[in-house]
Design a protein around this motif. Structure first.
Motif, PDB file in Angstrom:
ATOM      1  N   ALA A   1       0.868  -1.158  -0.111  1.00 22.81           N
ATOM      2  CA  ALA A   1      -0.129  -0.087  -0.085  1.00 22.81           C
ATOM      3  C   ALA A   1       0.801   1.127  -0.094  1.00 22.81           C
ATOM      4  N   TYR A   2       1.835   1.356   0.725  1.00 22.79           N
ATOM      5  CA  TYR A   2       2.687   2.460   0.836  1.00 22.79           C
ATOM      6  C   TYR A   2       3.654   2.604  -0.372  1.00 22.79           C
ATOM      7  N   ASP A   3       3.942   1.395  -0.991  1.00 25.35           N
ATOM      8  CA  ASP A   3       4.693   1.667  -2.259  1.00 25.35           C
ATOM      9  C   ASP A   3       3.573   2.276  -3.588  1.00 25.35           C
ATOM     10  N   SER A   4       2.332   1.694  -3.380  1.00 22.49           N
ATOM     11  CA  SER A   4       1.428   2.076  -4.326  1.00 22.49           C
ATOM     12  C   SER A   4       1.112   3.744  -4.440  1.00 22.49           C
ATOM     13  N   GLY A   5       1.269   4.163  -3.301  1.00 23.67           N
ATOM     14  CA  GLY A   5       0.918   5.572  -3.117  1.00 23.67           C
ATOM     15  C   GLY A   5       2.164   6.631  -3.446  1.00 23.67           C
ATOM     16  N   GLN A   6       3.317   5.913  -3.907  1.00 26.72           N
ATOM     17  CA  GLN A   6       4.431   6.909  -4.060  1.00 26.72           C
ATOM     18  C   GLN A   6       4.229   7.526  -5.311  1.00 26.72           C
ATOM     19  N   PRO A   7       4.735   8.595  -5.814  1.00 29.60           N
ATOM     20  CA  PRO A   7       5.849   9.324  -4.909  1.00 29.60           C
ATOM     21  C   PRO A   7       5.039  10.186  -3.995  1.00 29.60           C
ATOM     22  N   SER A   8       3.760  10.401  -3.859  1.00 30.12           N
ATOM     23  CA  SER A   8       2.957  11.326  -2.923  1.00 30.12           C
ATOM     24  C   SER A   8       3.052  10.645  -1.487  1.00 30.12           C
ATOM     25  N   ALA A   9       3.463  11.425  -0.543  1.00 31.43           N
ATOM     26  CA  ALA A   9       3.640  10.795   0.875  1.00 31.43           C
ATOM     27  C   ALA A   9       2.199  10.836   1.336  1.00 31.43           C
ATOM     28  N   LEU A  10       1.286  11.630   0.938  1.00 34.49           N
ATOM     29  CA  LEU A  10       0.081  11.828   1.544  1.00 34.49           C
ATOM     30  C   LEU A  10      -0.763  10.604   0.993  1.00 34.49           C
ATOM     31  N   ALA A  11      -0.522  10.329  -0.241  1.00 31.01           N
ATOM     32  CA  ALA A  11      -1.387   9.116  -0.773  1.00 31.01           C
ATOM     33  C   ALA A  11      -0.782   7.777  -0.239  1.00 31.01           C
ATOM     34  N   ALA A  12       0.541   7.772   0.022  1.00 33.38           N
ATOM     35  CA  ALA A  12       1.173   6.607   0.523  1.00 33.38           C
ATOM     36  C   ALA A  12       0.674   6.303   1.886  1.00 33.38           C
ATOM     37  N   PHE A  13       0.668   7.539   2.820  1.00 27.36           N
ATOM     38  CA  PHE A  13       0.122   7.316   4.156  1.00 27.36           C
ATOM     39  C   PHE A  13      -1.343   7.045   4.234  1.00 27.36           C
ATOM     40  N   GLU A  14      -2.294   7.689   3.413  1.00 27.05           N
ATOM     41  CA  GLU A  14      -3.560   7.290   3.341  1.00 27.05           C
ATOM     42  C   GLU A  14      -3.806   5.772   2.960  1.00 27.05           C
ATOM     43  N   ALA A  15      -2.959   5.149   1.931  1.00 28.36           N
ATOM     44  CA  ALA A  15      -3.001   4.010   1.509  1.00 28.36           C
ATOM     45  C   ALA A  15      -2.685   2.949   2.655  1.00 28.36           C
ATOM     46  N   THR A  16      -1.979   3.320   3.733  1.00 28.70           N
ATOM     47  CA  THR A  16      -1.753   2.250   4.670  1.00 28.70           C
ATOM     48  C   THR A  16      -2.857   2.031   5.557  1.00 28.70           C
ATOM     49  N   GLY A  17      -3.680   3.356   5.696  1.00 30.86           N
ATOM     50  CA  GLY A  17      -4.630   3.267   6.608  1.00 30.86           C
ATOM     51  C   GLY A  17      -5.880   2.247   6.046  1.00 30.86           C
TER      52      GLY A  17
END
Length: 205
Positions: free
Chosen positions: A76-92
């Protein structure tokens, strides 16, 4: 049910798989080692070649759960890159997805009473999973104004607690409790409010 595991040289995993099914059906306190042995197709005495007791069997189920959990969170974290916000929300969101897809593992990890420090292997797996969320939080915290910036570990702990609360209260069909909104919406709106308070999302974002 066909006997499995023992005849294929993998009794240990067959017992873990049996325990996961029993945990999901009866809860972590609702089954005996004898039941796990029977479900795996072996005698109760065979269990003790691999596990000292039920808690050790549950600990291994939890360890495997944390390994899966860490992989899910990392993806999930990798899928949101390069956006730190998208990566963070994806982990939730991945937290909710894991709880739904792997209920036996989830219960062994968080509801069994078996501590993460019971074995070094379990502790290491739990730390790896926690580390993914902390990494996502650290990436995102760099965008928080310094005067509002909490420690990354606190930041990730807040979101972990929010995710866990939504899962426990609304995503696992707790008896007598129905969610007024889809769990994903509850989590995303809660995270959104939290991030706005830290200045990471504009007030109208």
């Amino acid at each position: 049910m066909a006997k499995r595991g023992y005849h294929h040289g993998n009794l240990r995993q067959a017992l873990v798989d049996a325990a996961l099914e029993l945990i999901e059906a009866k809860g972590p306190e609702g089954f005996t080692l004898s039941e796990a042995a029977k479900q795996a197709g072996v005698t109760p005495a065979a269990v003790y070649r691999h596990f000292e007791g039920r808690a050790d069997l549950i600990a291994e189920a939890a360890r495997q759960g944390y390994e899966i959990f860490a992989d899910v969170m990392q993806h999930a974290y990798d899928s949101g890159q390069p956006s730190a916000l998208a990566a963070f929300e994806a982990t939730g969101r991945a937290y909710l997805a894991f709880a739904r897809k792997h209920p036996g593992h989830y219960i062994a990890m968080f509801e069994s009473g078996v501590g993460v420090n019971r074995t070094p292997e379990l502790a290491a797996a739990a730390a790896r999973a926690r580390g993914v969320l902390e990494c996502a939080a650290e990436d995102l915290s760099r965008h928080i104004p310094p005067e509002k910036r909490p420690p990354a570990a606190m930041f990730s702990a807040h979101v972990w607690a929010m995710s866990h609360g939504v899962v426990e209260l609304f995503a696992r069909q707790a008896p007598g409790r129905a969610s007024p909104f889809p769990p994903e919406e509850l989590l995303e709106s809660g995270i959104g409010i939290y991030l706005r308070g830290l200045g990471l999302i504009p007030p109208d974002g």
